[in-house]
Design a protein around this motif. Structure first.
Motif, PDB file in Angstrom:
ATOM      1  N   SER A  21       0.750  -1.236  -0.223  1.00 22.00           N
ATOM      2  CA  SER A  21       0.011  -0.098   0.168  1.00 22.00           C
ATOM      3  C   SER A  21       1.048   1.114  -0.053  1.00 22.00           C
ATOM      4  O   SER A  21       0.627   2.435  -0.535  1.00 22.00           O
ATOM      5  N   GLY A  22       1.918   1.224   0.650  1.00 16.64           N
ATOM      6  CA  GLY A  22       2.828   2.370   0.640  1.00 16.64           C
ATOM      7  C   GLY A  22       3.419   2.427  -0.571  1.00 16.64           C
ATOM      8  O   GLY A  22       3.624   3.705  -1.009  1.00 16.64           O
ATOM      9  N   VAL A  23       3.935   1.696  -1.306  1.00 15.34           N
ATOM     10  CA  VAL A  23       4.384   1.356  -2.695  1.00 15.34           C
ATOM     11  C   VAL A  23       3.120   2.093  -3.671  1.00 15.34           C
ATOM     12  O   VAL A  23       3.624   2.811  -4.461  1.00 15.34           O
ATOM     13  N   SER A  24       2.076   1.862  -3.441  1.00 19.26           N
ATOM     14  CA  SER A  24       0.848   2.333  -4.256  1.00 19.26           C
ATOM     15  C   SER A  24       0.787   3.679  -4.180  1.00 19.26           C
ATOM     16  O   SER A  24       0.511   4.442  -5.158  1.00 19.26           O
ATOM     17  N   ALA A  25       1.153   4.336  -2.942  1.00 19.54           N
ATOM     18  CA  ALA A  25       1.023   5.750  -2.718  1.00 19.54           C
ATOM     19  C   ALA A  25       2.255   6.477  -3.606  1.00 19.54           C
ATOM     20  O   ALA A  25       2.124   7.535  -4.431  1.00 19.54           O
ATOM     21  N   LEU A  26       3.448   5.877  -3.439  1.00 14.83           N
ATOM     22  CA  LEU A  26       4.536   6.286  -4.511  1.00 14.83           C
ATOM     23  C   LEU A  26       4.338   6.084  -5.854  1.00 14.83           C
ATOM     24  O   LEU A  26       4.545   7.059  -6.656  1.00 14.83           O
ATOM     25  N   ALA A  27       3.743   4.948  -6.214  1.00 14.84           N
ATOM     26  CA  ALA A  27       3.193   5.014  -7.606  1.00 14.84           C
ATOM     27  C   ALA A  27       2.124   5.937  -8.103  1.00 14.84           C
ATOM     28  O   ALA A  27       2.286   6.338  -9.365  1.00 14.84           O
ATOM     29  N   GLY A  28       1.443   6.234  -7.396  1.00 13.81           N
ATOM     30  CA  GLY A  28       0.439   7.492  -7.713  1.00 13.81           C
ATOM     31  C   GLY A  28       0.974   8.661  -7.862  1.00 13.81           C
ATOM     32  O   GLY A  28       0.913   9.521  -9.042  1.00 13.81           O
ATOM     33  N   LEU A  29       2.133   9.093  -6.883  1.00 13.10           N
ATOM     34  CA  LEU A  29       2.798  10.192  -7.097  1.00 13.10           C
ATOM     35  C   LEU A  29       3.597  10.156  -8.456  1.00 13.10           C
ATOM     36  O   LEU A  29       3.300  11.158  -9.348  1.00 13.10           O
ATOM     37  N   ALA A  30       4.244   9.149  -8.753  1.00 14.47           N
ATOM     38  CA  ALA A  30       4.962   9.070 -10.071  1.00 14.47           C
ATOM     39  C   ALA A  30       4.348   8.910 -11.178  1.00 14.47           C
ATOM     40  O   ALA A  30       4.808   9.596 -12.199  1.00 14.47           O
ATOM     41  N   SER A  31       3.008   8.528 -11.197  1.00 17.62           N
ATOM     42  CA  SER A  31       2.158   8.484 -12.256  1.00 17.62           C
ATOM     43  C   SER A  31       1.342  10.001 -12.648  1.00 17.62           C
ATOM     44  O   SER A  31       1.885  10.189 -13.783  1.00 17.62           O
TER      45      SER A  31
END
Length: 273
Positions: free
Chosen positions: A160-170
């Protein structure tokens, strides 16, 4: 006319890679548009987000039929990812092109290193026999093995933490977040790679849609560019889906790692020169 053909061709290649690796193709599309077509970074990111939506839509129905999408887990992770994608898009419009290029390259270099390190290890594609089943436990049929594969995602908090990073990167880089979601689901949550890719492909459309909102409001999306890329992406992703079952998990891991390394080095060079 020549530019139209080249853009559609680039979209076709992007669609193939995006569908096969579950990354939406933005990681390849953005560098292509910046390096070879000389579009501004913000314009390329906006086009990347739009074409990611097309990739997701064109592959979702096929993966649904194959049963390789973990719907329960995707709903949890996507809720987090979309919120941060919108935030990333807002932040990106306040940053300059060179900074975004360097950030793009650094982030992908880190992910590439992790995947190269893991690609030499055998992929655990079994049912996680020593792990208790949870609400995200699912199964899919593997035609290569000729049997159902039961798996149980673990370490959901960290994914879930990586998903937050993925959202920012997207939102900031137009990459759909798949370059983070796929490794997170495969390496951290111990999901089979094909399931990680299919679930990522399903999620990235919503992520890209959220991330594209700030670019729409800032007028960064060019209709001519987006339409040509979408045409190529749709045909490319359909082609990839027809060939998907012929590619093993090990080959996918190696291709994914090499792809990330190549793109990261190209963007670092372009951002620092």
């Amino acid at each position: 006319m020549v530019e139209t053909i080249l853009l559609i061709s680039a979209g076709f290649v992007t669609g193939i890679i995006g569908a096969l690796l579950g990354i939406g193709g933005g990681s390849l599309l953005v560098p292509i548009l910046v390096i070879f077509f000389h579009y501004p970074m913000h314009t390329a990111v906006a086009a990347g987000l739009v074409t990611i939506i097309a990739t997701s839509i064109s592959t979702a129905n096929v993966n649904f039929l194959k049963g390789t999408i973990n719907l329960r887990l995707s709903m949890l992770l996507e809720f987090i990812t979309v919120i941060f994608a919108i935030l990333g898009g807002i932040v990106a419009n306040k940053l300059n092109d060179s900074f975004l290029k360097v950030m793009f390259g650094v982030i992908l270099s880190i992910v590439a290193f992790l995947y190269i390190k893991e690609s030499i290890k055998p992929l655990n594609n079994n049912c996680n026999g020593n792990i208790k089943h949870n609400r995200y436990t699912d199964r899919y049929y593997d035609p290569d093995k000729g049997e159902d594969i039961i798996y149980t995602p673990v370490n959901i908090f960290f994914s879930s933490g990586v998903s937050a990073l993925a959202g920012l990167a997207s939102g900031m880089l137009g990459i759909g977040g798949g370059v983070f979601q796929v490794p997170a689901m495969n390496l951290i949550s111990k999901m089979p790679l094909k399931v990680s890719i299919a679930t990522s492909n399903y999620m990235i459309g919503l992520t890209a849609a959220g991330g594209s909102i700030p670019y729409i409001t800032h007028g960064k999306i060019l209709p001519f560019l987006s339409i040509n890329m979408i045409i190529g992406v749709i045909f490319g992703s359909k082609f990839a889906n027809n060939k998907f079952h012929k590619i093993t998990d090990k080959k996918l891991k190696i291709v994914f790692a090499m792809f990330l390394l190549f793109v990261s080095l190209q963007m670092l060079y372009n951002g620092l020169k």
